[in-house]
Motif scaffolding. Structure first.
Motif, short mmCIF file in Angstrom:
data_model
loop_
_atom_site.label_atom_id
_atom_site.label_comp_id
_atom_site.label_asym_id
_atom_site.label_seq_id
_atom_site.Cartn_x
_atom_site.Cartn_y
_atom_site.Cartn_z
N ILE A 14 0.75 -1.32 -0.04
CA ILE A 14 0.13 0.14 -0.16
C ILE A 14 1.02 1.29 -0.12
O ILE A 14 0.59 2.18 -0.71
N LEU A 15 2.12 1.26 0.75
CA LEU A 15 2.59 2.44 1.00
C LEU A 15 3.44 2.61 -0.50
O LEU A 15 3.49 3.79 -0.99
N PHE A 16 3.69 1.50 -1.23
CA PHE A 16 4.49 1.54 -2.57
C PHE A 16 3.40 2.13 -3.46
O PHE A 16 3.97 3.20 -4.40
N ILE A 17 2.33 1.80 -3.39
CA ILE A 17 1.29 2.08 -4.69
C ILE A 17 1.21 3.59 -4.40
O ILE A 17 1.08 4.56 -5.38
N PHE A 18 0.73 4.19 -3.03
CA PHE A 18 0.63 5.58 -2.80
C PHE A 18 1.66 6.40 -3.01
O PHE A 18 1.84 7.35 -3.67
N THR A 19 2.90 5.99 -2.92
CA THR A 19 4.31 6.82 -2.88
C THR A 19 4.37 6.74 -4.40
O THR A 19 4.74 7.96 -5.04
N PHE A 20 4.09 5.84 -5.54
CA PHE A 20 4.32 5.69 -6.67
C PHE A 20 3.17 6.80 -7.48
O PHE A 20 3.55 7.54 -8.29
N TYR A 21 2.04 6.57 -6.93
CA TYR A 21 0.84 7.44 -7.31
C TYR A 21 1.26 9.01 -7.14
O TYR A 21 1.00 9.87 -8.11
N PHE A 22 1.68 9.33 -6.12
CA PHE A 22 2.10 10.86 -5.74
C PHE A 22 3.39 11.32 -6.75
O PHE A 22 3.48 12.43 -7.15
N ILE A 23 4.06 10.37 -6.97
CA ILE A 23 5.27 10.61 -7.75
C ILE A 23 4.85 11.01 -9.13
O ILE A 23 5.34 12.03 -9.77
N VAL A 24 4.17 9.98 -9.64
CA VAL A 24 3.35 10.19 -11.03
C VAL A 24 2.57 11.29 -11.05
O VAL A 24 2.86 12.20 -11.99
N GLN A 25 1.84 11.69 -10.24
CA GLN A 25 1.12 12.83 -10.16
C GLN A 25 1.86 14.08 -9.93
O GLN A 25 1.58 15.16 -10.53
#
Length: 124
Positions: A14-25
């Motif tokens: 979950i931490l990886f998914i949200f970190t990746f999401y905010f980096i992409v954003q």
């Protein structure tokens, strides 16, 4: 596998998914541009009664929103998303009908919503 290993693994995923999401954003929306800048430009055009420029920018805002809305949909409730989308389209109508107060208020509302979309912890 123990419960502790499963819990730690799930937390990591979950931490990886949200970190990746905010980096992409942050990569796609550096400092909120171009949408944030379009709202500000529409406000300035409405204040100066430059309606053709304001209408052009509202159409550009709609186009930018259509291209980028799918990334926002991933992290936000339907109500927040729908309010922003309604604001964008109401802003276009207000600029086309040359309603100064409505154009400025809708643009400021959209600007505030957009800034909230880009926060890691959005306000309710």
């Amino acid at each position: 596998m123990s419960n502790r290993v499963i819990t730690i693994t799930l937390f990591g995923v979950i931490l990886f998914i949200f970190t990746f999401y905010f980096i992409v954003q942050k990569t796609i929306f550096p400092s909120g541009q171009p949408i944030k800048g379009l709202f500000q430009n529409i406000i300035q055009d409405a204040q100066l009664n430059q309606w053709p420029a304001a209408v052009r920018k509202t159409h550009l805002l709609e186009k930018e929103w259509e291209e980028r809305k799918y990334l926002i949909m991933f992290n936000y409730a339907e109500a927040d998303y729908q309010v922003f989308e309604d604001t964008v389209y109401a802003l276009t109508v207000a600029a086309e009908t040359k309603e100064k107060f409505e154009t400025i208020s809708r643009a400021k509302m959209g600007q505030k919503l957009w800034e909230n979309f880009l926060k890691i912890l959005p306000e309710p």
